[in-house]
Design an enzyme around this catalytic site. Structure first.
Site, PDB file in Angstrom:
ATOM      1  CG  MET A   1      -4.978  -1.031  -3.120  1.00  0.00           C
ATOM      2  SD  MET A   1      -4.041  -1.463  -4.633  1.00  0.00           S
ATOM      3  CE  MET A   1      -4.716  -0.270  -5.757  1.00  0.00           C
ATOM      4  CB  SER A   2      -3.710   4.309   0.180  1.00  0.00           C
ATOM      5  OG  SER A   2      -3.612   4.903  -1.093  1.00  0.00           O
ATOM      6  CG  MET A   3      -4.436  -0.467   3.811  1.00  0.00           C
ATOM      7  SD  MET A   3      -4.994  -1.956   4.674  1.00  0.00           S
ATOM      8  CE  MET A   3      -4.550  -3.251   3.492  1.00  0.00           C
TER       9      MET A   3
END
Lengths: 447, 447
Positions: free
Chosen positions: B164-166
């Protein structure tokens, strides 16, 4: 919704060709040469973003058209959902290479070999054949050592390339392993293994008939015919949600439940991709594993692959057992080496030697017809058996893909290509005699 | 055409949460527990084919809805086109593990640690927190050794999970590397690097403002608002051909060219995914490489990753720099270890130490607001800097993803999760104090 479906046009194209061989080359309408159509020359997808005329996008009628397909064969996952065939987590088993000086000499010697293309009176060099065949990668192992390795076009050593119908041979190998191990009864009827096959023409075919493509099932791949079954199959197989109002089958397996009979099972070999997907379903049912997981556990992990491979999937996550594989060149070299070595990797017996014996024995030669470049050949467990002096057998896929195993020469040859013609009947004339020439050359070398 | 677009709902969900923390847990409408929603318990996608009610298919409003998302977070490539982040072809660099007896003792000790969740008066054990957080994988490295590793749900050691937003933190790290190496001027205006950004609000933002998300750009991710920008972005980003009559932007980069201003650049931190994709474009332009290739060459290959990772792409093959990454748990452990070790893998300096110093220094704390679980924190080069006693900093993604680096404790913690709530504001209360507790425990151990 139309978008991703059309990929199956190309992926499913049969390797059959009935055009007379001696007109095959003449028929080609002078497409761009291999050098002219090299994707690095045409600069496809270069830049951030690429110029509009260098962008390759959906649908596949665009991205899989020549010359764009010369780029796309290395990038199918960027267009389609896929499942991984995992190599596992360990270190790869390195291939053994001929010593550097010998390797360099072999390169020069092999590139200079000459042969007579089928139906031609003019000799060609091996190196010329690489370009004639729009080769993207070529690897040759001899007596367990890499003696030749070249990359062209979109491919490099850490890239992956569409295997096209060589996928069938992986499916068939897995099936043959299960047969030899006793997990799959080749004499069972499909309906005994998959009762919900229902009234499909496959129901009363045997597993062996499916494996050897001697089923009597209706399935036409005539791309000129808008009512051809290939279009219905493509729509069923699309990984996208079905369009509003769509009433056809959803996915490979629903399609297989609706196949009509055509002729009798066992009468003749008919090269029809739906057999491979039927076989994929059969081996998944009896093993409890997706063909991707089976290929990982039984082949990619034990052979010490250096790259995970992948396989395209339909909208239900079912891998395309008839054509969806993409893999690294060297890893198909490892696969070919296992076939040559009777299922062994080094001293480890990865799968029973009988598996390879069964495949090499071949299918019914009297039931085989329609492939002028493969006279006297047969098809067994989704492998092509040439029944030539060298006992060669091969995995083959459209646009020039092959794993060619020559047991007499102790040679494994793997070629990825992106020939403008899909049908190998057009590509064999500059390929099969070249493979024979290099085999004979390698046999002539002192140990 | 609607089919693949909706994935971006979830992938782009902001981690911001303005609900008061002490009501956050109470607000949850008692979804299935982690144990109840375990995909192996619910038997998603088991069988050939799976029963109809166990099948997970398009569209993403189905496959990425809880509890199905607990399966789908490990299988995104089976729904979407992707690009590989290659690990290269060499043997992986093995992680060092604590000796077996010590590892076993640590497992028991860590599982039994207790902590007080934020806003709660009731203690919780570490092991309870794993289930409270719908953990799929948790890896802890301490002083360079793996001291804890557990898998749940859809994940195992050779699987990959949505980051995801990692993803943003990988994009930001690559950008920071280029800044430190002098290849990217953080003070340059976006329009100087990408002239065709045109009249976009990004044009006169600096690279640093994009990196730190202090741009003043209009972009709303309010999922309740049908006119929210997220929907327009989702449509632009869909990897499928645009529907007939579609007149919006095609792909991430065309969207970025049309962004309207909102407030002033540099005034405040606003967590907006479009900054990450703007940054992806910037680093591709200056490096001449796709973010996937950059991540491969600068991170995955040198850190000795054991799996290739992948990133979803838009219809022009542009990787989703703001959320498209999927990777193995241990490989994000390797990435976290490089961050802890100032860019080193063993004795090799993979990227300049200054890169990590710049990130750890943090962003403008006075411009940071709106994250009640992260008081006093800041955002720098797409990493969250906690500015706590331990100097911890983190990559974070919706549904509970994190790489949490605690330099004081010499600890790297990586968690993959599939919490029913997207926003980490709901997940932090049972996570951040747990991370602190395990850090303190590890610091208490004798060498």
């Amino acid at each position: 919704m139309q978008s991703l479906q059309i990929i199956f046009f190309s992926l499913l194209v049969s390797v059959s060709v009935s055009a007379p061989i001696n007109t095959a080359l003449a028929e080609m309408k002078e497409p761009l040469s291999a050098q002219q159509s090299d994707p690095r020359v045409l600069r496809w997808m270069e830049g951030f973003p690429p110029p509009a005329d260098k962008l390759i996008t959906q649908p596949d009628s665009v991205y899989f058209s020549f010359p764009k397909l010369r780029w796309s064969v290395c990038h199918l996952r960027e267009f389609l959902p896929t499942e991984e065939i995992s190599r596992g987590l360990k270190a790869p088993l390195p291939l053994t290479y001929a010593p550097a000086h010998e390797f360099a000499e072999l390169r020069i010697a092999i590139d200079g070999l000459t042969f007579l293309p089928i139906g031609s009176s003019e000799e060609m060099t091996w190196e010329q054949s690489l370009f004639a065949n729009y080769t993207d990668g070529l690897l040759i192992l001899h007596k367990g050592k890499v003696v030749y390795e070249r990359y062209f076009g979109c491919l490099n050593e850490d890239g992956k390339h569409a295997a096209m119908s060589m996928t069938k041979s992986v499916t068939g190998l897995l099936a043959e392993i299960l047969v030899v191990e006793g997990a799959l009864d080749e004499n069972a009827l499909v309906s005994e293994i998959i009762p919900e096959i229902g009234g499909s023409a496959f129901a009363n075919a045997t597993v062996r008939e499916v494996m050897d493509m001697t089923t009597g099932v209706a399935y036409s791949e005539d791309y000129a015919d808008p009512d051809a079954d290939i279009w219905k199959y493509s729509k069923a197989a699309s990984p996208l949600p079905k369009p509003d109002g769509y009433i056809g089958p959803n996915g490979y397996w629903e399609y297989l439940q609706e196949v009509e009979p055509e002729g009798n099972h066992g009468d003749a070999f008919h090269y029809k991709t739906i057999n491979s997907d039927m076989l994929g379903w059969i081996i998944s049912r009896v093993s409890g594993k997706a063909v991707t997981d089976l290929a990982s556990e039984r082949l990619w992990i034990p052979m010490g692959a250096e790259q995970s491979a992948y396989q395209t999937v339909d909208g239900n996550g079912v891998p395309f057992a008839g054509g969806g594989l993409s893999a690294g060149l060297r890893d198909l070299g490892r696969l070919g080496a296992m076939m040559l070595n009777g299922g062994k990797v080094g001293s480890e017996q990865v799968f029973p030697e009988q598996t390879v014996r069964n495949i090499r024995y071949g299918g019914h030669r009297d039931k085989f017809a329609g492939f002028p470049t493969l006279p006297g050949a047969s098809y067994r467990s989704q492998w092509w058996v040439l029944h030539n002096d060298h006992g060669a057998f091969a995995a083959r896929g459209v646009h020039g893909q092959t794993i060619y195993v020559d047991p007499t020469a102790e040679m494994v040859l793997v070629r990825f290509a992106s020939h403008p013609q899909a049908k190998n009947g057009y590509i064999d004339p500059t390929s099969l005699p070249a493979f024979q020439a290099v085999a004979e050359y390698l046999m002539s070398l002192a140990d």
